[in-house]
Design a protein around this motif. Structure first.
Motif, PDB file in Angstrom:
ATOM      1  N   SER A 121       3.648   1.756  -1.869  1.00 11.64           N
ATOM      2  CA  SER A 121       3.949   1.598  -3.295  1.00 11.64           C
ATOM      3  C   SER A 121       3.827   3.007  -3.906  1.00 11.64           C
ATOM      4  O   SER A 121       2.590   3.423  -3.953  1.00 11.64           O
ATOM      5  CB  SER A 121       3.364   0.372  -4.299  1.00 11.64           C
TER       6      SER A 121
ATOM      7  N   GLY B 120      13.479  -2.115   2.004  1.00 14.95           N
ATOM      8  CA  GLY B 120      12.649  -1.624   1.160  1.00 14.95           C
ATOM      9  C   GLY B 120      13.549  -1.190  -0.309  1.00 14.95           C
ATOM     10  O   GLY B 120      14.556  -0.907  -0.078  1.00 14.95           O
TER      11      GLY B 120
ATOM     12  N   GLY C 187       0.780  -1.209  -0.063  1.00 20.14           N
ATOM     13  CA  GLY C 187       0.056  -0.112   0.002  1.00 20.14           C
ATOM     14  C   GLY C 187       0.753   1.400   0.081  1.00 20.14           C
ATOM     15  O   GLY C 187       0.503   2.486  -0.087  1.00 20.14           O
TER      16      GLY C 187
ATOM     17  N   THR D 232       8.485   4.131  -3.729  1.00 27.86           N
ATOM     18  CA  THR D 232       8.533   2.946  -3.267  1.00 27.86           C
ATOM     19  C   THR D 232       8.013   1.780  -4.262  1.00 27.86           C
ATOM     20  O   THR D 232       7.171   2.092  -4.805  1.00 27.86           O
ATOM     21  CB  THR D 232       7.475   2.907  -1.915  1.00 27.86           C
TER      22      THR D 232
ATOM     23  N   TRP E 136       9.275  -2.356  -4.050  1.00 28.56           N
ATOM     24  CA  TRP E 136       9.000  -3.646  -3.421  1.00 28.56           C
ATOM     25  C   TRP E 136      10.035  -3.933  -2.275  1.00 28.56           C
ATOM     26  O   TRP E 136      10.667  -3.204  -1.879  1.00 28.56           O
ATOM     27  CB  TRP E 136       9.151  -4.691  -4.694  1.00 28.56           C
TER      28      TRP E 136
ATOM     29  N   GLY F 250       8.702  -9.474   1.973  1.00 26.38           N
ATOM     30  CA  GLY F 250       7.981  -9.311   3.131  1.00 26.38           C
ATOM     31  C   GLY F 250       8.048  -7.747   3.700  1.00 26.38           C
ATOM     32  O   GLY F 250       8.196  -6.826   2.693  1.00 26.38           O
ATOM     33  N   CYS F 251       7.829  -7.461   4.638  1.00 27.72           N
ATOM     34  CA  CYS F 251       8.022  -6.214   5.160  1.00 27.72           C
ATOM     35  C   CYS F 251       8.874  -5.717   6.463  1.00 27.72           C
ATOM     36  O   CYS F 251       8.691  -6.637   7.306  1.00 27.72           O
ATOM     37  CB  CYS F 251       6.648  -5.250   5.451  1.00 27.72           C
TER      38      CYS F 251
HETATM   39  N1  ARG Z   1       4.792  -3.494  -3.595  1.00 27.99           N
HETATM   40  C1  ARG Z   1       4.389  -2.927  -2.293  1.00 27.99           C
HETATM   41  C2  ARG Z   1       3.053  -2.247  -2.357  1.00 27.99           C
HETATM   42  O1  ARG Z   1       2.267  -2.904  -3.081  1.00 27.99           O
HETATM   43  C3  ARG Z   1       5.447  -2.202  -1.739  1.00 27.99           C
HETATM   44  C4  ARG Z   1       6.286  -2.788  -0.669  1.00 27.99           C
HETATM   45  C5  ARG Z   1       7.468  -2.068  -0.134  1.00 27.99           C
HETATM   46  N2  ARG Z   1       7.933  -3.373   0.605  1.00 27.99           N
HETATM   47  C6  ARG Z   1       8.720  -3.117   1.559  1.00 27.99           C
HETATM   48  N3  ARG Z   1       9.166  -4.194   2.163  1.00 27.99           N
HETATM   49  N4  ARG Z   1       9.434  -2.253   1.688  1.00 27.99           N
HETATM   50  O2  ARG Z   1       2.679  -1.072  -2.048  1.00 27.99           O
END
Ligand code: ARG
Length: 345
Positions: free
Chosen positions: A233, A266, A231, A253, A255, A258-259
């Motif tokens: 991104s 990030g 969210g 932002t 990918w 995980g987070c």
């Molecule tokens: N692709 C993700 C999104 O849909 C953003 C991911 C960022 N992830 C991270 N681990 N920093 O919003």
């Protein structure tokens, strides 16, 4: 002379089309008029941002059961253009149904500062790959420009001359998930300070093992814990300039695995890398021409080297500022007078 004055006024008004008309952003970018002392907060497990804290951040929303749902973040780079990520739009067939909200912090209670716009045009990078997330960048043209004020400002996009890796005060913000497991999006904008991570480290074994492209920036912490998440991104990774109180939009932002996991920071799309692409797509122009760029003679004394300022290197303008137009006209005035006198020009 009266005739001259009249002509000057007419020219001033005419040389900038109403469409890209000067907007009240005052020719600046990267400023936070509300003025904040930075707190060490986070997006995952995060802390609420104060109204106006990140005045270029926007929420891109899609209709959902009578209301709207936040799908991605984005950043205002001109009054009518939002920079965001390509992945947000792989399924978006109905761009007319989407909306962009600027000047907001609390998404379910938009204050009087919020400015809502529709999307006139969507430009997804022609070589975006949803498999590798290569070229994860997109531009949205708004139906009409936003008005800049204390809650709505433009981000500065750096050109190749900014040494991004030297910037240390970097921040992420977004309405994305606050924990990797819970999902959903935050109602209140979240913010966090992060560190830029060297691409070689980020690509090493135990980290992303070669998945990071040259046009990516890694940011976060080796031990994890603070990160963007689903969210977020399209939203901004900004860094404060080394010597002045404004911010550069250095990343979009993109990918992560995980987070907030350890050694899985990030991954952001480098805006600097796509500077020329942005100019070509939008037709925006740098505020200052290349001839006004720092001269090589200055590079040997870094401390004195003129730095890109919000009104120089990174500022994209749809139109010359009124001051610039006036300067241009005044320099051509003698020529014009000679022309009126019937002299050769
Ligand atoms: N692709 C993700 C999104 O849909 C953003 C991911 C960022 N992830 C991270 N681990 N920093 O919003």
């Amino acid at each position: 002379m009266d005739l001259l004055l009249l002509l000057l006024v007419v020219l001033l008004a005419a040389c900038c089309p109403a469409h890209g008309a000067w907007d009240g952003c005052g020719g600046s970018c990267g400023l936070r008029p509300m003025g904040f002392r930075y707190s060490k907060s986070r997006v995952v497990g995060g802390t609420d941002a104060l109204p106006g804290a990140w005045p270029w951040v926007v929420s891109i929303e899609a209709p959902l059961e009578g209301g709207t749902a936040h799908i991605c973040g984005g950043s205002l780079i001109s009054p009518q253009w939002v920079l965001t990520s390509a992945q947000c739009f792989i399924e978006a067939r109905y761009i007319t149904a989407l909306r962009v909200v600027a000047g907001a912090t609390h998404l379910t209670q938009l204050g009087p500062e919020a400015q809502v716009r529709s999307i006139k045009r969507m430009l997804v990078h022609q070589h975006y790959s949803s498999v590798t997330q290569r070229n994860d960048i997109a531009l949205l043209e708004l139906d009409r420009p936003v008005q800049c004020n204390s809650y709505v400002q433009l981000a500065c996009v750096p050109d190749a001359s900014l040494r991004v890796s030297e910037l240390t005060a970097c921040y992420i913000s977004g309405w994305g998930a606050r924990t990797a497991r819970a999902g959903g999006s935050a109602y209140v904008l979240q913010e966090a300070q992060v560190r830029l991570i060297d691409t070689r480290v980020c690509n090493s074994s135990g980290w992303y093992r070669g998945a990071i492209h040259s046009h990516n920036i890694c940011a976060g912490y080796p031990q994890g814990g603070i990160d963007t998440c689903q969210g977020d991104s399209g939203g901004p990774l900004v860094c404060q300039d080394k010597s002045a109180d404004y911010f550069w939009l250095v990343g979009v932002t993109s990918w992560g695995m995980g987070c907030a996991r350890a050694r899985k920071p990030g991954v952001y799309t480098s805006t600097q890398h796509f500077y020329d692409w942005i100019l070509a797509q939008t037709g925006l122009r740098p505020a200052v021409t290349t001839t006004a760029r720092p001269q090589p003679a200055f590079t040997s004394t870094p401390a004195q080297r003129p730095r890109p300022t919000p009104t120089a290197a990174g500022r994209l303008t749809p139109c010359p500022s009124p001051a610039q137009k006036l300067r241009d006209l005044l320099t051509r005035l003698p020529e014009f007078v000679r022309f009126l006198r019937g002299e050769k020009v």
